[in-house]
Design a protein around this motif. Structure first.
Motif, PDB file in Angstrom:
ATOM      1  N   ILE A 201       0.840  -1.192   0.000  1.00 34.26           N
ATOM      2  CA  ILE A 201       0.000   0.000   0.000  1.00 34.26           C
ATOM      3  C   ILE A 201       0.877   1.244   0.000  1.00 34.26           C
ATOM      4  CG2 ILE A 201      -0.212  -0.059   2.528  1.00 34.26           C
ATOM      5  CD1 ILE A 201      -3.064   1.122   2.155  1.00 34.26           C
ATOM      6  N   HIS A 202       0.550   2.178  -0.871  1.00 37.68           N
ATOM      7  CA  HIS A 202       1.203   3.490  -0.906  1.00 37.68           C
ATOM      8  C   HIS A 202       0.104   4.530  -0.769  1.00 37.68           C
ATOM      9  CE1 HIS A 202       5.172   1.960  -2.067  1.00 37.68           C
ATOM     10  NE2 HIS A 202       4.496   1.067  -2.759  1.00 37.68           N
ATOM     11  N   SER A 203       0.292   5.482   0.108  1.00 29.81           N
ATOM     12  CA  SER A 203      -0.804   6.396   0.403  1.00 29.81           C
ATOM     13  C   SER A 203      -0.328   7.826   0.605  1.00 29.81           C
ATOM     14  CB  SER A 203      -1.542   5.926   1.661  1.00 29.81           C
ATOM     15  OG  SER A 203      -0.684   5.997   2.794  1.00 29.81           O
ATOM     16  N   TYR A 204      -1.272   8.741   0.396  1.00 28.85           N
ATOM     17  CA  TYR A 204      -1.088  10.141   0.741  1.00 28.85           C
ATOM     18  C   TYR A 204      -2.206  10.518   1.705  1.00 28.85           C
ATOM     19  CZ  TYR A 204       2.239  10.544  -3.088  1.00 28.85           C
ATOM     20  OH  TYR A 204       3.320  10.380  -3.911  1.00 28.85           O
ATOM     21  N   ALA A 205      -1.837  11.028   2.858  1.00 23.88           N
ATOM     22  CA  ALA A 205      -2.818  11.470   3.841  1.00 23.88           C
ATOM     23  C   ALA A 205      -2.559  12.936   4.150  1.00 23.88           C
ATOM     24  CB  ALA A 205      -2.706  10.629   5.117  1.00 23.88           C
ATOM     25  N   ALA A 206      -3.627  13.705   4.238  1.00 22.72           N
ATOM     26  CA  ALA A 206      -3.451  15.144   4.444  1.00 22.72           C
ATOM     27  C   ALA A 206      -4.624  15.726   5.220  1.00 22.72           C
ATOM     28  CB  ALA A 206      -3.326  15.852   3.102  1.00 22.72           C
ATOM     29  N   THR A 207      -4.366  16.888   5.821  1.00 20.71           N
ATOM     30  CA  THR A 207      -5.424  17.683   6.439  1.00 20.71           C
ATOM     31  C   THR A 207      -5.640  18.886   5.532  1.00 20.71           C
ATOM     32  OG1 THR A 207      -4.676  16.986   8.618  1.00 20.71           O
ATOM     33  CG2 THR A 207      -6.160  18.877   8.528  1.00 20.71           C
ATOM     34  N   LEU A 208      -6.730  18.864   4.777  1.00 17.98           N
ATOM     35  CA  LEU A 208      -6.935  19.853   3.726  1.00 17.98           C
ATOM     36  C   LEU A 208      -7.899  20.969   4.103  1.00 17.98           C
ATOM     37  CD1 LEU A 208      -7.224  17.435   0.650  1.00 17.98           C
ATOM     38  CD2 LEU A 208      -5.182  18.600   1.510  1.00 17.98           C
ATOM     39  N   ASP A 209      -8.868  20.670   4.995  1.00 13.31           N
ATOM     40  CA  ASP A 209      -9.897  21.685   5.194  1.00 13.31           C
ATOM     41  C   ASP A 209     -10.442  21.776   6.612  1.00 13.31           C
ATOM     42  OD1 ASP A 209     -11.597  23.689   3.806  1.00 13.31           O
ATOM     43  OD2 ASP A 209     -13.236  22.369   4.431  1.00 13.31           O
ATOM     44  N   LYS A 210     -10.434  20.694   7.356  1.00 13.78           N
ATOM     45  CA  LYS A 210     -11.089  20.696   8.661  1.00 13.78           C
ATOM     46  C   LYS A 210     -10.311  21.502   9.695  1.00 13.78           C
ATOM     47  CE  LYS A 210     -14.588  18.047   7.656  1.00 13.78           C
ATOM     48  NZ  LYS A 210     -15.936  18.643   7.551  1.00 13.78           N
ATOM     49  N   THR A 211     -11.064  22.222  10.517  1.00  6.86           N
ATOM     50  CA  THR A 211     -10.472  22.966  11.630  1.00  6.86           C
ATOM     51  C   THR A 211     -11.182  22.587  12.920  1.00  6.86           C
ATOM     52  OG1 THR A 211     -11.954  24.840  11.227  1.00  6.86           O
ATOM     53  CG2 THR A 211      -9.764  24.917  10.209  1.00  6.86           C
ATOM     54  N   ASP A 212     -10.480  22.778  14.044  1.00  2.85           N
ATOM     55  CA  ASP A 212     -11.063  22.434  15.339  1.00  2.85           C
ATOM     56  C   ASP A 212     -11.812  23.613  15.929  1.00  2.85           C
ATOM     57  OD1 ASP A 212      -9.139  24.183  16.368  1.00  2.85           O
ATOM     58  OD2 ASP A 212      -7.813  22.569  17.048  1.00  2.85           O
TER      59      ASP A 212
END
Length: 338
Positions: A201-212
């Motif tokens: 498995i090769h993956s890209y994970a990101a935080t693109l829009d959500k805020t706390d």
């Protein structure tokens, strides 16, 4: 049968409690939550009673089975305690924060001679079960490639608090973001449909829009895209997202030598087969359960059935470990900057 539920958030309100209530073998539900008011609210909605503490719940000799609906970081502790107390356990996903914890949970279940089932509910839909049966007949030939997606607008629209302060956005509690909330369901589904092992498995994970709640980017991923390869040489893609700001997408496509199998892409026909010769076969099965449209998932009924008949669960602890291993790899690759 009397059952207990640990944790009284949305997953209990909309899925576990109503499905236990609808099962004729369940006489009563005993609710426990650190927030006593949430447990009492469940009693008002579904009947039953509350437990004054976790220990009181687990030591209650009348309770035969437990649903662990707590947040991810404490599944290991609650489920292990319940198994050691002699209860069968249905644990929400992810089974644990780490593979090591999950392996210990499986070992504890065997030692206690109790059933441990994990709520990867995609195996229970009629369309997925029919698709698996079709693929196993080889009427479409061998599977070549595949793609799967699971995305919606995010847990702040679903969780009990209905706010950006949700525990899903906290790394110390959810641990794995959209990958663990949504992705692990589809990883488990791929094992089920392909009847094959995912070896790479090769993956890209990101935080693109959500805020706390403080308007800062959340501590976990809100989008993941993966490329996967199986032991039999098949290749495919998977995408998981908390930023699909429209209709929920929970679709899968399997490309075979003699046609294409499409799942949950047509509103009227959750399973559609398009053959190489132009023939199309439509299956008018039930729509998939979504956050906004709750239906009986079949998970609770299967859990109760397995207890009563002493059968192996459709999703065992060992099954859950395989998906969790892939999830750990997704998170490792993110940490390494891939």
């Amino acid at each position: 049968m009397i059952v207990g539920i640990i944790g009284c958030g949305s997953i209990t309100r909309f899925r576990h409690a109503p499905e236990y209530t609808a099962n004729p073998s369940v006489e009563e539900i005993v609710f426990y939550d650190r927030n006593r008011e949430r447990a009492e609210e469940m009693v008002q909605l579904f009947g039953g009673r509350t437990a004054s503490s976790l220990e009181a719940l687990l030591q209650d000799p009348t309770i035969e089975a437990i649903s662990d609906c707590s947040s991810n970081e404490v599944h290991y502790f609650h489920t292990t305690k319940a198994l050691l107390a002699g209860k069968h356990v249905l644990c929400e996903k992810t089974i644990a924060a780490t593979v090591k914890q999950a392996q210990e949970m499986v070992h504890t279940a065997k030692k206690a001679s109790k059933l441990l089932m994990v709520d990867h509910n995609q195996r229970f839909t009629k369309a997925h079960q029919k698709a698996r049966a079709v693929l196993q007949t080889k009427e479409l030939g061998d599977i070549l490639t595949f793609q799967t997606t699971f995305g919606h607008s995010g847990p702040e629209d679903w969780g009990a608090t209905k706010s950006n302060a949700t525990w899903f956005f906290k790394k110390g509690r959810s641990h794995s973001g959209a990958a663990g909330d949504l992705g692990i369901h589809k990883l488990d589904l791929l094992f089920y449909l392909l009847d094959d092992e995912i070896t790479d498995i090769h993956s890209y994970a990101a935080t693109l829009d959500k805020t706390d709640e403080n308007h800062h980017p959340i501590e976990v991923n809100d989008n993941v895209v993966c490329i996967l390869k199986t032991e039999k040489g098949r290749i495919g893609t998977a995408a998981f997202s908390w930023t699909y700001y429209g209709e929920e997408d929970n679709s899968t496509t399997i490309y075979c030598q003699k046609g294409i199998l499409k799942l949950y892409q047509n509103t009227n026909y959750p399973l559609l087969i398009e053959k190489k010769n132009g023939e199309k076969i439509y299956y008018a099965l039930e729509a998939i359960q979504t956050n906004t449209k709750q239906t009986n998932s079949g998970v609770i009924d299967a859990f109760i059935h397995c207890i009563q008949e002493n059968e192996k669960p459709i999703v065992s602890g060992e099954d859950a470990i395989k998906s969790l291993q892939l999830l750990e790899e997704i998170l490792r690759q993110k940490d390494n900057g891939m």
